[in-house]
Design an enzyme around this catalytic site. Sequence first.
Site, PDB file in Angstrom:
ATOM      1  N   GLY A   1      33.929  23.228  89.682  1.00 17.27           N
ATOM      2  CA  GLY A   1      34.882  23.720  90.680  1.00 17.27           C
ATOM      3  C   GLY A   1      36.198  22.981  90.767  1.00 17.27           C
TER       4      GLY A   1
ATOM      5  CD  GLU B   1      33.032  19.121  94.808  1.00 17.20           C
ATOM      6  OE1 GLU B   1      33.547  19.630  93.796  1.00 17.20           O
ATOM      7  OE2 GLU B   1      31.803  19.077  94.985  1.00 17.20           O
ATOM      8  CG  ASP B   2      34.993  23.044  94.404  1.00 18.01           C
ATOM      9  OD1 ASP B   2      34.255  22.185  94.943  1.00 18.01           O
ATOM     10  OD2 ASP B   2      34.545  24.074  93.872  1.00 18.01           O
TER      11      ASP B   2
ATOM     12  CG  ASP C   1      29.783  24.208 102.603  1.00 22.04           C
ATOM     13  OD1 ASP C   1      30.191  24.421 103.751  1.00 22.04           O
ATOM     14  OD2 ASP C   1      28.932  24.925 102.037  1.00 22.04           O
TER      15      ASP C   1
ATOM     16  CE  LYS D   1      33.403  26.993 103.115  1.00 19.99           C
ATOM     17  NZ  LYS D   1      32.227  27.781 102.692  1.00 19.99           N
TER      18      LYS D   1
ATOM     19  CG  PHE E   1      31.815  31.819  99.798  1.00 18.32           C
ATOM     20  CD1 PHE E   1      30.909  30.780  99.970  1.00 18.32           C
ATOM     21  CD2 PHE E   1      32.226  32.134  98.510  1.00 18.32           C
ATOM     22  CE1 PHE E   1      30.407  30.078  98.887  1.00 18.32           C
ATOM     23  CE2 PHE E   1      31.724  31.439  97.409  1.00 18.32           C
ATOM     24  CZ  PHE E   1      30.813  30.413  97.605  1.00 18.32           C
TER      25      PHE E   1
ATOM     26  CG  ASP F   1      31.585  29.186  91.411  1.00 16.06           C
ATOM     27  OD1 ASP F   1      31.725  28.124  92.069  1.00 16.06           O
ATOM     28  OD2 ASP F   1      30.473  29.642  91.091  1.00 16.06           O
TER      29      ASP F   1
ATOM     30  NE  ARG G   1      33.492  28.186  87.685  1.00 12.51           N
ATOM     31  CZ  ARG G   1      32.807  27.454  88.571  1.00 12.51           C
ATOM     32  NH1 ARG G   1      33.435  26.796  89.504  1.00 12.51           N
ATOM     33  NH2 ARG G   1      31.495  27.393  88.508  1.00 12.51           N
TER      34      ARG G   1
HETATM   35  P1  IMP Z   1      28.009  20.881  99.689  1.00  6.60           P
HETATM   36  O1  IMP Z   1      27.043  20.062  98.905  1.00  6.60           O
HETATM   37  O2  IMP Z   1      27.321  21.816 100.644  1.00  6.60           O
HETATM   38  O3  IMP Z   1      29.101  20.087 100.363  1.00  6.60           O
HETATM   39  O4  IMP Z   1      28.631  21.904  98.682  1.00  6.60           O
HETATM   40  C1  IMP Z   1      29.670  21.623  97.887  1.00  6.60           C
HETATM   41  C2  IMP Z   1      29.737  22.662  96.812  1.00  6.60           C
HETATM   42  O5  IMP Z   1      29.422  23.966  97.304  1.00  6.60           O
HETATM   43  C3  IMP Z   1      31.147  22.756  96.301  1.00  6.60           C
HETATM   44  O6  IMP Z   1      31.315  21.926  95.206  1.00  6.60           O
HETATM   45  C4  IMP Z   1      31.237  24.206  95.913  1.00  6.60           C
HETATM   46  O7  IMP Z   1      30.806  24.365  94.581  1.00  6.60           O
HETATM   47  C5  IMP Z   1      30.268  24.932  96.782  1.00  6.60           C
HETATM   48  N1  IMP Z   1      30.950  25.647  97.885  1.00  6.60           N
HETATM   49  C6  IMP Z   1      30.848  25.418  99.197  1.00  6.60           C
HETATM   50  N2  IMP Z   1      31.610  26.250  99.904  1.00  6.60           N
HETATM   51  C7  IMP Z   1      32.229  27.035  99.006  1.00  6.60           C
HETATM   52  C8  IMP Z   1      33.184  28.096  99.115  1.00  6.60           C
HETATM   53  O8  IMP Z   1      33.635  28.520 100.186  1.00  6.60           O
HETATM   54  N3  IMP Z   1      33.597  28.638  97.946  1.00  6.60           N
HETATM   55  C9  IMP Z   1      33.150  28.239  96.729  1.00  6.60           C
HETATM   56  N4  IMP Z   1      32.274  27.243  96.581  1.00  6.60           N
HETATM   57  C10 IMP Z   1      31.812  26.649  97.713  1.00  6.60           C
HETATM   58 MG    MG Z   2      31.348  23.375  92.939  1.00  6.94          MG
END
Ligand code: IMP
Ligand code: MG
Length: 179
Positions: free
Chosen positions: A43, A99-100, A103, A131, A152, A159, A165
């Site tokens: 990402g 990181e992208d 979340d 987020k 999202f 993606d 992407r």
């Molecule tokens: P976390 O481990 O829940 O913080 O998730 C992080 C990963 O979830 C990111 O690297 C993204 O790949 C994916 N992700 C979370 N939210 C989104 C979104 O809104 N769009 C795309 N990917 C997301």
């Molecule tokens: Mg990702």
Amino acid sequence: MHKDIDEIILDESQLEKTVDAIAERINLDYNDKPLTVIGILRGSAIFLADLFRRITVEDCTLDFMAASSYGSSAESSGHVNITKDISDDVSGRHVLVVEDILDTGNTLSCIRDYLLSKNALSVKICTLFDKPSRRKKPITPDYCGKTVDDLFIVGYGLDYDDRYRNLPYVGVLKKEIYQ
Ligand code: IMP
Ligand code: MG
């Protein structure tokens, strides 16, 4: 605009300004320190490519990691596997993880703990999007492009099910695509 996108969050010129502002802070903060930038695949790839060429820190290296917790669904499983490890030693170096989107925080808290266990001098987090309303782990970004609501978003590397992407902007994915 792509037919699956509801609304644009950051267009191309806003992305450029956002990356500029983050790079400026990174350059001030790290200046003459040994810095290893670690991009989280896949990402962060597009954001990282734009950010990294704006970093002017002299002793600056680039490495990559990958972790999986998301499958084809829009929900984090909470279980994180490191699927690609760093290639170089980070001991004695400051690490900036790129990181992208942050979340739940599951992915980055796992990666941060792992890099600290590898004796990095410091580990900071740079994310294009945050987020915070969905956070499950106590982690806050040191550098963040934009805070977003619980939507999202895709494009510019982000993606859904490995698609979108390549969009040059970031937009909100229509709910009917992932629900
Ligand atoms: P976390 O481990 O829940 O913080 O998730 C992080 C990963 O979830 C990111 O690297 C993204 O790949 C994916 N992700 C979370 N939210 C989104 C979104 O809104 N769009 C795309 N990917 C997301
Ligand atoms: Mg990702």
